[in-house]
Design an enzyme around this catalytic site. Structure first.
Site, short mmCIF file in Angstrom:
data_model
loop_
_atom_site.label_atom_id
_atom_site.label_comp_id
_atom_site.label_asym_id
_atom_site.label_seq_id
_atom_site.Cartn_x
_atom_site.Cartn_y
_atom_site.Cartn_z
N ARG A 107 4.94 -3.12 17.47
CA ARG A 107 5.68 -3.15 16.21
C ARG A 107 5.89 -4.61 15.87
O ARG A 107 6.63 -5.32 16.53
CB ARG A 107 7.04 -2.47 16.43
N ARG B 56 -2.07 9.78 11.04
CA ARG B 56 -3.02 8.70 11.23
C ARG B 56 -4.28 9.16 11.93
O ARG B 56 -4.24 10.01 12.81
CB ARG B 56 -2.35 7.65 12.10
N ARG C 228 -3.24 9.24 16.46
CA ARG C 228 -2.60 8.01 16.96
C ARG C 228 -2.29 8.10 18.44
O ARG C 228 -2.13 7.09 19.10
CB ARG C 228 -1.36 7.69 16.15
N LYS D 195 2.51 4.28 1.48
CA LYS D 195 2.72 4.80 2.84
C LYS D 195 2.53 6.30 2.72
O LYS D 195 3.39 7.02 2.20
CB LYS D 195 4.11 4.47 3.38
N GLU E 225 0.84 -1.19 0.00
CA GLU E 225 0.00 0.00 0.00
C GLU E 225 0.88 1.24 0.00
O GLU E 225 2.00 1.20 0.50
CB GLU E 225 -0.85 0.05 1.28
P1 AMP Z 1 6.07 5.45 10.99
O1 AMP Z 1 5.38 6.61 11.63
O2 AMP Z 1 7.11 5.85 9.98
O3 AMP Z 1 6.52 4.42 11.98
O4 AMP Z 1 4.99 4.67 10.10
C1 AMP Z 1 3.75 4.28 10.60
C2 AMP Z 1 2.71 5.25 10.17
O5 AMP Z 1 2.53 5.24 8.76
C3 AMP Z 1 1.32 4.90 10.67
O6 AMP Z 1 1.13 5.32 11.98
C4 AMP Z 1 0.42 5.63 9.70
O7 AMP Z 1 0.17 6.93 10.17
C5 AMP Z 1 1.26 5.77 8.46
N1 AMP Z 1 0.72 5.10 7.27
C6 AMP Z 1 0.68 5.69 6.04
N2 AMP Z 1 0.17 4.87 5.13
C7 AMP Z 1 -0.16 3.72 5.77
C8 AMP Z 1 -0.72 2.48 5.34
N3 AMP Z 1 -1.06 2.26 4.08
N4 AMP Z 1 -0.89 1.51 6.29
C9 AMP Z 1 -0.53 1.71 7.58
N5 AMP Z 1 0.01 2.86 8.03
C10 AMP Z 1 0.20 3.86 7.14
#
Ligand code: AMP
Length: 570
Positions: free
Chosen positions: A420, A258, A273, A253, A251
């Site tokens: 995680r 969030r 979040r 990112k 998907e």
């Molecule tokens: P990170 O903040 O870099 O650890 O990445 C996780 C965050 O990516 C999640 O909390 C979401 O806000 C965001 N995110 C963006 N696109 C997606 C997706 N397709 N599926 C899950 N999380 C996503």
């Protein structure tokens, strides 16, 4: 329960750094805590309500100082001076309390945990004129009756700095030990119950009866403040396919933030979040969800993304981040900074929890119930594939669409709130960024005087924050569209100052920033053992909770990774 007993617990917990000993101490205490007093668990966590609850104490440093000076008959200046010297306002309160007690007759009344909670829980309810003096009254009422050790921990609770080293997992293990003989098989059951309620006091209350079945019965409900699932990192599509098997769901990112969306009895609530309610800030999303998602009740996991009104190109997180904070003139900012909601998961649907179901079923359901309206609400951009080349092409497309990269997900995985797990990983081209918390700083000089202009950043190790370097770039001196300014950051940090020594400031860990850097090097200067080279702040991450900042392990992994790739480091 007498508050003194709780204060003794805090003291014993802070006397050891060993996790097992802490668990032991806490488990004995929980055995003796009556079921009806389950809210004591909030106090152990340094809170007055469950973590997700918006009602926080929010006591400014100034008010804490004033309360102490008033209660113990001294001046705010003296308290500030002592605080700077001792470095712990709790200790200052304790010392002043000791001196005071020798000269007065207070102290004959004993504080109970209920009294402390009752008083503290009144504080977030206060609004309007005279709030400050009302709060002062509520706090001093506690402090004047407190014994020295009680004054110490009441004060620490006020400013949200318990220093007892107790995390959610410590409480979980203590409950397991106290009520289920430490039976390891029950640990996942307790964890699931925590995931579904996010309220350890509730888990304690149910566990008191020593019936594991009751914990098993806890179900996810709409309105439950469920935490989002977190992703680990991979550095290539091949690594993901090898680690997770195939086919995978890939998907976009999204570079937004969030949002967890709850609908119940026609009402829609939006959470970030960190479980902050942001419904008021995003009325258009509330409307899209009501109009374009079928179902009476549900919980959706989604990302809010900004786009340019004219070109319809996606913008980055920074461009829309101000919408999270903005609580007035919403119409104006809504038109200027429009957002789209991309839904990527569903956790609950029409009376039934979905989190135990495989991702494939959940994502199919998402696609079934949403009528896509681009630039309003869509199911996430997704492909399902086993073909590395095809996934790479999709990755390029995501980047060309101004998104961060890809999320790769195992099709048969359950949803694991707040953890995680290897079943969802992120792939981004620029691995060199980290979310870190500011724990210190320096007052600027010359053009930058009056502002905190250099910031000490820290990662996390268990419940400790370990420095990984200092950063002074990335923040603008003047107002530029959407960019974080020195003034804004200084204003956010000022109330969190714990200690000052000349130019140097110690800051309570709260403000999280995203930082890019050139590389990492080993360091003896910083407690994490690593130092960031050429770091630069790119974003303020007000949407992230402290539990999600980079860990020391991740930094270690990044360091090893750059070595493997043959990148030079100092
Ligand atoms: P990170 O903040 O870099 O650890 O990445 C996780 C965050 O990516 C999640 O909390 C979401 O806000 C965001 N995110 C963006 N696109 C997606 C997706 N397709 N599926 C899950 N999380 C996503």
């Amino acid at each position: 329960m007498l508050y003194e007993k709780l204060a003794q617990l805090y003291k014993s917990l802070s006397s050891t750094t060993k996790r097992l000993e802490k668990t032991e101490i806490l488990s004995e205490f929980l055995k003796e805590t009556p079921k009806e007093e389950s809210e004591i668990i909030h106090l152990i966590q340094g809170n007055i309500y469950p973590d997700y609850d918006q009602r926080k104490l929010g006591i400014s440093e100034q008010l804490a100082i004033k309360s102490i000076s008033k209660s113990f008959g001294t001046t705010p200046e003296k308290v500030t001076q002592e605080w700077k010297k001792v470095g712990d306002i709790g200790e200052v309160a304790k010392n002043l309390c000791k001196t005071k007690k020798q000269t007065t007759l207070f102290g004959s009344i004993s504080l109970t945990t209920t009294k402390v909670l009752d008083n503290l829980q009144k504080i977030p309810e206060l609004i309007g004129n005279g709030t400050e003096s009302h709060k002062l009254g509520i706090i001093t009422e506690l402090l004047i009756y407190a014994k020295p050790i009680e004054a110490k921990f009441i004060t620490r609770t006020l400013i949200g700095d318990m220093r007892i080293g107790v995390q959610e997992s410590t409480i979980k293990h203590a409950i397991l030990k106290a009520f289920f003989e430490g039976n390891k098989d029950y640990e996942p059951i307790i964890q699931r119950a925590i995931d579904r309620t996010n309220d350890l006091s509730k888990i304690f209350q149910i566990s008191k009866d020593e019936k594991i079945e009751e914990l098993e019965k806890i179900k996810l409900e709409v309105g439950s403040p469920i935490r989002a699932m977190l992703a680990a990192k991979v550095s290539s599509v091949e690594e993901a396919l090898k680690q997770m098997g195939s086919p995978l769901a890939a998907e976009y990112k999204y570079d937004g933030f969030r949002m967890l969306i709850h609908k119940k009895e026609g009402e829609v609530t939006l959470f970030t979040r960190s479980l902050e309610n942001v419904t008021k800030q995003f009325p258009e999303i509330e409307e899209y969800v009501k109009e374009f998602v079928k179902g009476d009740s549900f919980i959706l996991d989604a990302e809010t993304i900004g786009y340019d009104k004219i070109t319809k190109e996606y913008t980055d997180f920074q461009a829309i981040s101000q919408r999270i904070r903005r609580k007035h003139k919403i119409e104006e900012v809504m038109n200027k900074l429009p957002v789209e909601l991309a839904v990527f998961d569903i956790l609950f649907y029409n009376g039934e929890s979905q989190i135990e179901k495989p991702f494939k079923e959940r994502t199919e359901l998402v696609r079934k119930i949403i009528t896509p309206h681009p630039f309003k609400i869509i199911p996430s951009h997704m492909i399902i594939s086993s073909d590395a080349e095809e996934i790479k092409r999709f990755y390029k497309k995501a980047l060309a669409d101004n998104q961060e990269g890809l999320m790769l997900k195992t099709l048969d995985a359950e949803y694991n709130p707040g953890r995680r797990v290897g079943q969802m990983v992120k792939l981004k081209p620029e691995d060199r960024d980290l979310d870190l918390v500011i724990i210190g700083g320096e007052w600027g000089t010359g053009k930058r005087s009056g502002w905190i202009s250099s910031y000490t950043l820290a990662c996390k190790k268990d419940d400790k924050y370990l420095a990984v370097g200092k950063v002074g770039t990335g923040i603008s001196e003047k107002e530029e569209s959407g960019k974080l300014t020195l003034e804004q950051l200084t204003n956010l940090l000022k109330p969190l100052i714990k200690k000052e020594d000349g130019k140097d400031i110690e800051i309570e860990p709260k403000i999280i920033v995203s930082v890019t850097y050139q590389d990492l090097q080993k360091s003896t200067t910083y407690k994490s053992g690593y130092a960031l080279r050429f770091p630069r702040i790119t974003n303020l991450r007000e949407d992230k909770p402290l539990s999600e900042i980079a860990t020391q392990k991740e930094i270690e992994k990044a360091f090893v990774g750059q070595r493997v790739k043959g990148i030079k480091f100092g």
